[in-house]
Design an enzyme around this catalytic site. Structure first.
Site, PDB file in Angstrom:
ATOM      1  N   GLU A 233     -20.521 -35.569 -46.387  1.00  0.00           N
ATOM      2  CA  GLU A 233     -19.583 -35.729 -47.509  1.00  0.00           C
ATOM      3  C   GLU A 233     -20.158 -35.043 -48.730  1.00  0.00           C
ATOM      4  OE1 GLU A 233     -18.113 -37.472 -51.240  1.00  0.00           O
ATOM      5  OE2 GLU A 233     -20.098 -37.857 -50.381  1.00  0.00           O
ATOM      6  N   SER A 234     -19.312 -34.366 -49.503  1.00  0.00           N
ATOM      7  CA  SER A 234     -19.712 -33.703 -50.740  1.00  0.00           C
ATOM      8  C   SER A 234     -20.799 -32.677 -50.461  1.00  0.00           C
ATOM      9  CB  SER A 234     -20.146 -34.758 -51.766  1.00  0.00           C
ATOM     10  OG  SER A 234     -20.325 -34.195 -53.040  1.00  0.00           O
ATOM     11  N   ALA A 235     -21.976 -32.810 -51.073  1.00  0.00           N
ATOM     12  CA  ALA A 235     -23.068 -31.884 -50.784  1.00  0.00           C
ATOM     13  C   ALA A 235     -23.401 -31.892 -49.292  1.00  0.00           C
ATOM     14  CB  ALA A 235     -24.306 -32.262 -51.594  1.00  0.00           C
ATOM     15  N   HIS A 471     -13.470 -38.489 -55.895  1.00  0.00           N
ATOM     16  CA  HIS A 471     -14.416 -37.866 -54.973  1.00  0.00           C
ATOM     17  C   HIS A 471     -15.253 -38.932 -54.266  1.00  0.00           C
ATOM     18  CE1 HIS A 471     -17.037 -34.673 -53.553  1.00  0.00           C
ATOM     19  NE2 HIS A 471     -18.088 -35.253 -54.084  1.00  0.00           N
TER      20      HIS A 471
END
Length: 549
Positions: A233-235, A471
């Site tokens: 997730e994300s990075a 997010h």
């Protein structure tokens, strides 16, 4: 609902295997090389925590590529989390008094755990298995790469017990693995000296080394090394995409599928650009290495807390620079041959099935650092100097028309004039969410949908008052036994998210760009078209491809 389900899952107990390799009636254990690794039972699952997968990156191994772990021997107590990697500490953002209190709790959910030590010696991973798994089980493996802007996070933040327990409950048992990787200046230092030494993007190399460890050892836990899905997730999701791109798109048999939450190749440029060189020079100076004959060698020798203090002075994603942080992975000519979005369009990528999606309000939580941007001119100055420095001002100015200052048009979307914490906040949130989240995902799926199986989603689920479907909001569903988590489990097990009577999720295609859409309202699951803000995202993509950060 999911917290109740979580309690049921963790509290349930299945019949335990009597296999000698996994002795769950007493102390569960597995054999790795000449070592006995002792785990911890927890209901229907067993946890093996803190297993080192590479040599400690300390001393002369600091700021170097990870080195394989030597053969294990003796007895290894794997019942507690291993060290978390050193985190960047940033100055806290002062939120307006009008921001609902729930936002603070949401932000805290991403931080590393205060009860687990931090250290450079942090290259460890966790393995969570069904309690009856044994070396002949050949179970699919879901490998979690955490997010946190390449600055914070650890494999202790989202333990995988619920995912594994839920997989058992729905008849698709999987093994969960979560790795640590080096962060910020310890893992993603840039500049020409670092590039010339071949030690850029070290955190990505850490991840790759963990994937090699899995190939070597996961069978002992009951996993099938040929059925590995990488997931983040994300990075962490951006990392997954970069693992798909590196090595000429050759996955080396390390994984067969991918699941990406709010992360794809993003609009970053080269690791030795002037901005990153200035960051490197500042860290060298603040570490007392400015007069050293070899600054990089000096950085390897200073105490870790000295390097951390220098790192903590640099921008983070909660600072004024927001998404243009120095720790994003950037092209180095080796792990990332060229800027990753450009590479996507004309370079190879692992031809594997994947799932990728976004939250509706990706930009809200990363837009509090620029609340002092209050006018149209200041907004234009900000995005021109921060994100599109080499693009003409006139070209950047078109973004003001595409993303108007009217709060009703901004993010969190569909909230009218509410949550306008500054005159430009909702505009900034809408722009930034598309810039780093929505537009890169759309480019990713549209470019690959006709080449390999692609599924895409949009989450408007578990919204938080004040920042919307922000997010990372879908993590509560994935790690809480919800429907998106079930799709993930089935995808890891069968390469198809569908089945078990679930709402049907069609493959994405450019002729039928359908998104599985999750809502807090009824029906919770439906299909929508991936056509929203088409003109806006196409324009941001055009600028980003020509002028990456």
């Amino acid at each position: 609902m999911y917290s109740f389900r979580l309690a049921l899952l963790v509290g349930s107990v299945l019949a335990l295997s009597a296999d000698v390799h996994v002795r769950t009636r007493t102390q569960p254990s597995v054999v790795l090389d000449q070592a006995t690794v002792v785990g911890q039972p927890n209901g229907t699952v067993i946890k093996y925590l803190g297993l080192p997968f590479a040599q400690p990156p300390i001393g002369d191994r600091r700021l170097r590529l990870p080195q394989p772990i030597p053969p294990y021997n003796g007895t290894i107590n794997a019942t507690a989390f291993g060290n978390q990697c050193i985190q960047q500490t940033s100055e806290a953002v002062s939120l307006p008094s009008t921001v609902p209190a729930a936002v603070g709790g949401y932000v805290a959910s991403f931080l590393a755990r205060a009860d687990v030590p931090f250290s450079e010696d942090c290259l460890n991973l966790n393995v969570v298995v069904p309690a009856d798994a044994h070396p002949e089980s050949k179970l699919p493996v879901a490998v979690w790469i955490y997010g946190g802007g390449f600055q914070i996070g650890s494999n202790a933040v989202n333990p995988g017990e619920v995912v594994v327990a839920r997989s058992i409950e729905i008849g698709h048992p999987v093994i969960f693995v979560a790795m640590n990787y080096r962060l910020s200046a310890f893992g993603f230092l840039g500049g020409s000296e670092v590039k010339e030494a071949g030690v850029t993007n070290l955190g990505l190399h850490d991840q790759r080394e963990a994937l090699r460890w899995i190939q070597k050892y996961i069978s002992a836990f009951g996993g099938d090394p040929e059925k590995v899905m990488i997931w983040g997730e994300s990075a962490g999701a951006t990392s997954v995409a970069l693992q798909m791109q590196t090595n000429g798109g050759d996955a080396e048999g390390l994984f067969r599928a991918a699941f990406l939450e709010s992360g794809t190749p993003i609009a970053t440029g080269h690791v030795d650009n002037p901005y990153l060189q200035s960051i490197y020079d500042g860290i060298v100076a603040d570490s007392g290495c400015a007069n050293a004959t070899a600054a990089l060698e000096c950085l390897r020798a200073v105490p870790a807390d000295v390097l951390k203090a220098a790192m903590d002075k640099t921008p983070s994603f909660v600072s004024f620079r927001q998404l243009n942080i120095p720790w994003n992975p950037r092209a180095d000519g080796t792990f990332i041959p060229r800027p990753s979005q450009q590479l996507l369009l004309d370079g190879p990528i692992a031809k594997i099935p994947f799932v990728v999606g976004n939250d509706v309000d990706e930009g809200t939580i990363v837009s509090f650092g620029s609340l002092n941007v209050t006018t149209d001119d200041e907004f234009l100055d900000y995005i021109h100097s921060n994100y599109y420095r080499n693009t003409s001002r006139a070209a950047v100015a078109k973004i003001l028309d595409l993303y108007p200052s009217d709060p009703a048009a901004g993010s969190p979307f569909n909230t009218g004039d509410k949550y306008a914490y500054s005159p430009q906040f909702k505009r900034m949130s809408a722009f930034q969410g598309d810039f780093f989240g929505q537009a890169p995902r759309r480019l990713f799926v549209q470019h690959l949908a006709e080449k390999q199986p692609v599924y895409s989603y949009l989450s408007n689920y578990h919204t938080v008052d004040g920042i919307g479907a922000a997010h990372g909001m879908e993590l509560a569903d994935v790690f809480g036994g919800g429907p998106l988590g079930d799709y993930l489990i089935r995808f890891a097990a069968t390469l198809d998210p569908n089945g078990d009577g679930a709402f049907h999720w069609p493959r994405y295609s450019n002729s039928a760009p359908l998104l599985l859409t999750l809502d807090d309202t009824v029906p919770a699951l439906n299909l929508t078209e991936d056509t929203y803000r088409a003109e806006q995202m196409a324009y941001l993509t055009k600028l980003s491809l020509a002028d990456p950060m």
